[in-house]
Design a protein around this motif. Structure first.
Motif, PDB file in Angstrom:
ATOM      1  N   GLN B 206       0.707  -1.359  -0.181  1.00 11.88           N
ATOM      2  CA  GLN B 206      -0.064  -0.057  -0.214  1.00 11.88           C
ATOM      3  C   GLN B 206       0.371   1.266  -0.045  1.00 11.88           C
ATOM      4  O   GLN B 206       1.891   1.183   0.681  1.00 11.88           O
ATOM      5  N   VAL B 207       0.077   2.394  -0.144  1.00 14.34           N
ATOM      6  CA  VAL B 207       1.655   3.619  -0.380  1.00 14.34           C
ATOM      7  C   VAL B 207       0.136   4.441   0.282  1.00 14.34           C
ATOM      8  O   VAL B 207      -0.590   4.651  -0.314  1.00 14.34           O
ATOM      9  N   PHE B 208       0.477   5.427   0.816  1.00 13.47           N
ATOM     10  CA  PHE B 208       0.108   6.982   1.200  1.00 13.47           C
ATOM     11  C   PHE B 208       1.165   7.967   1.151  1.00 13.47           C
ATOM     12  O   PHE B 208       1.858   7.725   1.787  1.00 13.47           O
ATOM     13  N   LEU B 209       0.128   8.825   0.728  1.00 16.28           N
ATOM     14  CA  LEU B 209       0.798   9.806   0.173  1.00 16.28           C
ATOM     15  C   LEU B 209       0.882  10.858   0.853  1.00 16.28           C
ATOM     16  O   LEU B 209      -0.304  11.607   1.176  1.00 16.28           O
ATOM     17  N   LEU B 210       1.777  11.699   1.432  1.00 11.81           N
ATOM     18  CA  LEU B 210       1.391  12.921   2.331  1.00 11.81           C
ATOM     19  C   LEU B 210       1.816  13.917   2.147  1.00 11.81           C
ATOM     20  O   LEU B 210       3.003  14.171   1.699  1.00 11.81           O
ATOM     21  N   GLU B 211       1.216  15.175   2.112  1.00 12.77           N
ATOM     22  CA  GLU B 211       1.210  16.407   1.946  1.00 12.77           C
ATOM     23  C   GLU B 211       1.230  17.793   3.008  1.00 12.77           C
ATOM     24  O   GLU B 211      -0.089  17.681   3.683  1.00 12.77           O
ATOM     25  N   THR B 212       1.984  18.557   3.352  1.00 14.65           N
ATOM     26  CA  THR B 212       1.449  19.327   4.121  1.00 14.65           C
ATOM     27  C   THR B 212       1.049  18.283   5.125  1.00 14.65           C
ATOM     28  O   THR B 212      -0.104  19.449   5.779  1.00 14.65           O
ATOM     29  N   GLY B 213       1.192  17.685   5.901  1.00 12.08           N
ATOM     30  CA  GLY B 213       0.191  17.150   7.154  1.00 12.08           C
ATOM     31  C   GLY B 213      -0.882  16.304   6.280  1.00 12.08           C
ATOM     32  O   GLY B 213      -1.695  16.178   7.529  1.00 12.08           O
ATOM     33  N   ARG B 214      -1.277  15.770   6.113  1.00 13.87           N
ATOM     34  CA  ARG B 214      -2.561  15.817   4.944  1.00 13.87           C
ATOM     35  C   ARG B 214      -2.493  14.329   4.355  1.00 13.87           C
ATOM     36  O   ARG B 214      -1.065  14.314   3.366  1.00 13.87           O
ATOM     37  N   ILE B 215      -2.605  13.007   4.563  1.00 12.50           N
ATOM     38  CA  ILE B 215      -2.568  12.074   3.249  1.00 12.50           C
ATOM     39  C   ILE B 215      -3.261  12.657   1.973  1.00 12.50           C
ATOM     40  O   ILE B 215      -4.802  12.795   2.075  1.00 12.50           O
ATOM     41  N   VAL B 216      -2.903  13.008   1.279  1.00 11.50           N
ATOM     42  CA  VAL B 216      -3.953  13.047  -0.268  1.00 11.50           C
ATOM     43  C   VAL B 216      -4.103  11.920  -1.725  1.00 11.50           C
ATOM     44  O   VAL B 216      -5.034  12.131  -1.398  1.00 11.50           O
ATOM     45  N   ILE B 217      -3.279  10.950  -0.717  1.00 12.82           N
ATOM     46  CA  ILE B 217      -3.375  10.161  -1.842  1.00 12.82           C
ATOM     47  C   ILE B 217      -2.883   8.606  -1.251  1.00 12.82           C
ATOM     48  O   ILE B 217      -2.650   8.522  -0.454  1.00 12.82           O
ATOM     49  N   ALA B 218      -3.821   7.754  -1.122  1.00 10.72           N
ATOM     50  CA  ALA B 218      -3.657   5.870  -0.498  1.00 10.72           C
ATOM     51  C   ALA B 218      -4.747   5.644  -1.972  1.00 10.72           C
ATOM     52  O   ALA B 218      -5.630   5.614  -2.179  1.00 10.72           O
ATOM     53  N   GLY B 219      -3.635   4.096  -1.840  1.00 10.20           N
ATOM     54  CA  GLY B 219      -3.678   3.180  -2.667  1.00 10.20           C
ATOM     55  C   GLY B 219      -2.882   2.016  -2.599  1.00 10.20           C
ATOM     56  O   GLY B 219      -2.245   2.298  -2.611  1.00 10.20           O
ATOM     57  N   ALA B 220      -3.227   1.358  -3.210  1.00 10.12           N
ATOM     58  CA  ALA B 220      -2.334   0.220  -4.088  1.00 10.12           C
ATOM     59  C   ALA B 220      -0.947   0.166  -4.604  1.00 10.12           C
ATOM     60  O   ALA B 220      -1.023   1.168  -5.184  1.00 10.12           O
ATOM     61  N   ALA B 221       0.229   0.170  -4.146  1.00 12.33           N
ATOM     62  CA  ALA B 221       1.008  -0.131  -4.836  1.00 12.33           C
ATOM     63  C   ALA B 221       1.049  -0.173  -6.348  1.00 12.33           C
ATOM     64  O   ALA B 221       1.771   0.753  -6.606  1.00 12.33           O
ATOM     65  N   ALA B 222       0.766  -1.318  -6.426  1.00 16.50           N
ATOM     66  CA  ALA B 222       0.718  -1.243  -8.024  1.00 16.50           C
ATOM     67  C   ALA B 222      -0.388  -0.381  -9.097  1.00 16.50           C
ATOM     68  O   ALA B 222       0.513  -0.124  -9.641  1.00 16.50           O
ATOM     69  N   THR B 223      -1.327   0.240  -8.835  1.00 15.65           N
ATOM     70  CA  THR B 223      -1.962   1.054  -8.504  1.00 15.65           C
ATOM     71  C   THR B 223      -1.354   2.252  -9.037  1.00 15.65           C
ATOM     72  O   THR B 223      -1.221   3.648 -10.093  1.00 15.65           O
ATOM     73  N   MET B 224      -0.442   2.357  -7.838  1.00 19.85           N
ATOM     74  CA  MET B 224       0.380   4.427  -7.684  1.00 19.85           C
ATOM     75  C   MET B 224       1.413   4.119  -9.016  1.00 19.85           C
ATOM     76  O   MET B 224       1.622   5.332  -9.043  1.00 19.85           O
ATOM     77  N   ARG B 225       1.956   3.086  -9.677  1.00 21.76           N
ATOM     78  CA  ARG B 225       3.142   3.208 -10.059  1.00 21.76           C
ATOM     79  C   ARG B 225       2.676   3.730 -11.258  1.00 21.76           C
ATOM     80  O   ARG B 225       3.417   4.619 -12.108  1.00 21.76           O
ATOM     81  N   ASP B 226       0.990   3.451 -11.432  1.00 20.18           N
ATOM     82  CA  ASP B 226       0.882   3.956 -12.805  1.00 20.18           C
ATOM     83  C   ASP B 226      -0.081   5.322 -12.516  1.00 20.18           C
ATOM     84  O   ASP B 226      -0.536   6.217 -13.350  1.00 20.18           O
ATOM     85  N   ASN B 227       0.018   5.930 -11.039  1.00 18.43           N
ATOM     86  CA  ASN B 227      -0.878   6.862 -11.482  1.00 18.43           C
ATOM     87  C   ASN B 227       0.689   8.418 -11.568  1.00 18.43           C
ATOM     88  O   ASN B 227       1.145   8.794 -10.746  1.00 18.43           O
TER      89      ASN B 227
END
Ligand SMILES: Nc1ncnc2c1ncn2[C@@H]1O[C@H](COP(=O)(O)OP(=O)(O)OP(=O)(O)O)[C@@H](O)[C@H]1O
Ligand SMILES: [Mg+2]
Lengths: 290, 237, 330
Positions: B206-227
């Protein structure tokens, strides 16, 4: 020559006492980076507790052990009740609290036990050991006790996991918490151990200087000097410093300036070491990667 | 089945400055998650908040049990090992003492020696350096020691703050292999903060993307590679 | 807080007026009290000077001294020796004591500069513990009178003034104290005072702003010792006696109690502190010989936990609430 040897030996005896108190100071310094000004008075007060038990007819070694236990509890309680709440606030606040403790123990002792000087027994025989004419058996015994205490502390810190945890907590409290060490308690434990070691020093010195509420003032000063000479963060240095300073004090007293300026010698040692070589003779400079 | 780790509306402060503004995410048992974000986004702070090292508000649950108000050392005792920013090595102690400390909270002294040997198995270099003062180890050796120390806890959750920091690529690959092995063999959940997003995405579920103290994107790693957003900001292609 | 300049000017004028009023009140006080009370108040004034000096060093500049009793002793002995051995008039001993202590303090301050908080406390503690022994030393006995100390004669009022010796000494001490306080307030209110506080709170920034930290620190030590020495000289004249055992480490601790209980980094705190260390032990003494010290200890610790600003803070707060107007305590 005979007199010289006698002076050196009696210097080692007092040095052993300084070493014990210095060791107590170093233990608290290592755990908290504080210098406990009340260490001497705490030791004095505990010695009065021992006196009370002996007066009530306890056998010597029972009173000795009970005093160490009481001192330990005392140290832990002091850390929990007054030292921890003051926490990381200014150095001034901490020093003031230490001085407050010093005064309280001193006056409490005076209040409860009066200011009259009391004799304190030695557990060792009155006639000199092995027929020597240099040191009393109490002197030899006191050195022996000091060395035993040292060995026990060494073993504790070196070989037990609690000892290891205490060293870790003193070095790096944040990381220590991250491996699950309860740093607050290791500090309290450090205080307890320091108080216990101090009380042993008190009981060993009282037979020679007699028991009174101010008996530790000069000794504390020499213990400071010893700890600084040896390096305030180094237990071995503190012990070496203790013996060194004890011998130095005796030789200077006998051959150079007389006994009337002993405290000035300690003052000069303290200021001298602090200014010239703050890390002391054996103070550890943390090994840096080359 | 409850999540291994669950953070709900986590906020954190340094003094009066708020750094996290409601971070929420959850990790499945035995999974590997990675926390990505720019410098200063709050990744390190998130890990600190999870184990009570900063002033926080919000919910944190470990296997359903709330750990939000607990002291760091108690959280560790529940099986959360944290390799902190800067490694947290006890520099004046020896390598082996560092490892012994890693297992301090477990209480089971008998398993300790065996576990130390197991770590030496993963990191033979540490065995050669067992009696050496940890402060004199090389940066890479210290990083291995930090990870080994954390594993000594036999954690159920391992928090890693930039384990590849300052390491040679080969060594990074080796360490990531070890992490994969540990995850597979010992079912340790891993929350990984990593600058090397490509590597992290390869390892993580799983991947969580953090931006200035908030999670902005969360999802499975496999899909993230294509995000696209992730690709542009973190993978650079 | 930035106040309008006219406001602060009036406020300042009011403060000076208030001060003048206090001094005036203090000046008529001895005519309503017994000689013993007057003597006690003389000591309060001497202590207040000491505490102002110690506060400059510890409260304002952040250098902890646990050995100011030593400078008090040096001032006291300077006065006593000059009066006893050289027949110097009592009022001339004050500048002498001030000068000796200024130099002594500066010299002790020089090496002490290199010491951070805790270690300075340690070094001064050692000074405080060691000094009585030095005063007893047989090779100085010719001057110091050894363990016996020196007895000095109480000065009479000059110009045939209609006051007795105790009242005169009180008025004289009051005059000196007023002078020292005016000097001190001017020093602390101005650029120098700000530099002292900056060195305490922001040493690195202070250095970057071009403050010569070492010089300031050593000078502060000197000036602080000077104040203490003047207080010591006045105290010696009032007590008419100096001896080593009056100057143990506990005297230094009493001074620490004074500034902590009175109020750290506060001028008025010096007066509250002086009243405290003069009168509270006297009251407590009736319980037990040890009680005053037990009370000191408890107050020290309690202050740190409950009122770090000391009495000055409490009084200042009450005063402000009374006036319902923002303002600062003197
Ligand atoms: N001890 C601290 N005191 C005050 N502010 C801090 C502290 N530590 C971090 N911060 C601030 O909190 C914010 C988040 O920091 P954090 O270390 O969590 O970022 P990060 O995502 O780990 O960054 P990096 O990728 O550089 O490691 C930053 O703005 C930082 O300046
Ligand atoms: Mg970070």
């Amino acid at each position: 020559m005979d007199a010289f040897i006698a002076q050196v030996l009696s210097g080692l005896v007092t040095g052993g006492i300084y070493a014990s108190v210095a060791l107590a100071l170093v233990m608290i310094y290592q755990a908290t980076h504080l210098v406990n000004f009340a260490q001497g008075e705490l030791a004095m007060f505990c010695t009065y507790l021992a006196w009370t038990m002996l007066d009530a007819g306890f056998p010597y070694w029972a009173a000795f052990a009970a005093t160490i236990a009481l001192a330990f509890v005392c140290g832990v309680v002091i850390e929990r009740v007054v030292i921890r709440p003051i926490g990381e606030s200014s150095v001034l606040a901490v020093v003031v609290v230490f001085i407050g403790l010093l005064v309280i123990f001193n006056s409490l002792a005076g209040w409860i036990f009066t200011y009259t000087v009391k004799p304190f027994p030695s557990p060792f025989p009155a006639e000199p050991l092995f027929g020597n004419h240099y040191v009393s058996s109490h002197g030899i015994g006191a050195i022996g006790v000091t060395l035993v205490v040292l060995a026990l502390l060494y073993a504790f810190f070196r070989f037990t996991s609690l000892g290891l945890a205490m060293r870790a907590a003193a070095q790096n409290p944040v990381s220590a918490r991250l491996v699950g060490i309860r740093v607050g308690w290791t500090r309290a434990l450090g205080w307890g151990l320091a108080a216990a070691v101090g009380s042993i020093a008190g009981m060993m010195v009282a037979p020679t200087v007699y028991l009174d509420p101010n008996m530790m003032a000069g000794i504390l000063l020499y213990a400071f000097a010893a700890a600084l000479v040896g390096g305030i963060d180094n237990p071995w240095g503190a012990v070496a410093g203790g013996f060194l300073v004890g011998v130095l004090e005796n030789l200077l007293g006998a051959y150079v300036i007389g006994t009337e300026l002993k405290l000035t010698v300690a003052l000069v040692l303290i200021v001298g070491v602090l200014v010239i070589r703050p890390s002391g003779l054996f103070g550890r400079v943390t090994v840096k990667r080359v | 089945m409850s999540a291994l780790l669950e953070a709900g509306q986590l906020e954190a402060w340094y003094g009066a400055t708020q750094v996290l503004h409601g971070v929420s995410f959850s990790m499945a048992p035995g999974s590997i998650a990675t926390l990505l974000g720019a410098n200063g986004a709050g990744k390190t702070t998130t890990l600190r908040a999870l184990c009570g090292m900063v002033r926080t508000r919000g919910a944190v649950r470990l296997d359903g049990q709330s750990i939000a108000a607990m002291a760091t050392e108690d959280i560790v005792r529940l099986g959360v090992a944290h390799v902190p920013d800067g490694r947290g090595t006890f520099l004046d102690l020896t390598t082996e003492e560092n490892l012994r400390l890693g297992g301090y909270a477990r209480g089971n002294r008998r398993e300790l020696a065996g576990d130390i040997e197991r770590m030496y198995g993963y990191f033979p270099r540490l065995k050669e350096r067992r009696a050496q003062q940890a402060g004199t180890l090389s940066g890479g050796e210290q990083q291995m020691l930090a990870i080994a120390r954390a594993l000594m806890l036999r954690p159920r959750l391992l928090l890693l703050d930039e384990p590849s920091f300052g390491l040679a690529p080969l060594l990074v690959a080796a360490i990531f292999d070890i992490l994969r092995t540990i995850n597979a063999r010992e079912k340790v959940g891993i929350l990984l903060v990593e600058q090397n997003a490509a590597l992290a995405l390869e390892l993580a579920d799983q991947v969580f993307l953090l931006e200035t103290g908030r999670i902005v994107i969360a999802g499975a790693a496999a899909t993230m590679r294509d995000n696209d957003a992730v690709r542009r900001s973190y993978l650079g292609y | 807080m930035a106040a309008l300049p006219t406001d602060s000017a009036t406020a300042r004028r009011n403060q000076w007026l208030g001060l003048a009023l206090v001094v005036l009140l203090a000046a008529v006080l001895p005519f309503f009290l017994s000689n013993y009370r007057v003597f006690q108040l003389t000591l309060v004034l001497a202590y207040a000077i000491v505490l102002l000096g110690l506060n400059m060093l510890t409260g304002y500049n952040g250098q902890i001294s646990l050995g100011h009793g030593a400078f008090y002793a040096i001032g006291a002995y300077t006065a006593a020796i000059l009066m006893d051995k050289f027949g110097v008039p009592y009022w001339l001993t004050l500048p002498a004591a001030a000068a000796v202590c200024l130099v002594a303090g500066f010299l002790f301050g020089l090496p002490a500069l290199r010491l951070e908080g805790l270690y300075l406390a340690l070094a001064t503690f050692a000074l405080g513990v060691a000094l009585p022994q030095l005063l007893k030393y047989k090779h100085f006995e010719h001057w110091t009178g050894g363990v016996q100390g020196i007895v000095i004669i109480k000065p009479d009022a000059p110009f045939g003034l209609p006051v007795n010796a105790d009242q005169w000494l009180y008025l004289f001490t009051l005059g000196v104290a007023a002078l020292m306080f005016i000097l001190g307030v001017n020093l602390l209110r101005g650029r120098i005072g700000r530099a002292l506080v900056a060195i305490r709170d922001q040493p690195i920034a202070a250095e970057a702003m071009g403050v010569d930290i070492s010089l300031y620190k050593a000078l502060t030590f000197g000036v602080s010792a000077m104040y203490t020495g003047v207080g010591g000289a006045l105290g010696a004249i009032a007590v008419q006696f100096v001896a080593p055992d009056s100057f143990t480490i506990f005297l230094s601790i009493a001074f620490l109690v004074g500034i902590v209980v009175g109020g750290l980094a506060s001028v008025s705190g010096a007066i509250y502190g002086a009243l405290f260390i003069q009168f509270v032990p006297n009251i407590a003494d009736q319980i037990s010989k040890a009680a005053p010290w037990a009370i000191y200890g408890v107050f020290l610790i309690a202050c740190m936990f409950l009122m770090p600003g000391g009495i000055a803070q409490v009084v200042g707060g009450a005063w402000q609430r009374l006036r319902r107007k923002p303002g600062k305590s003197v």
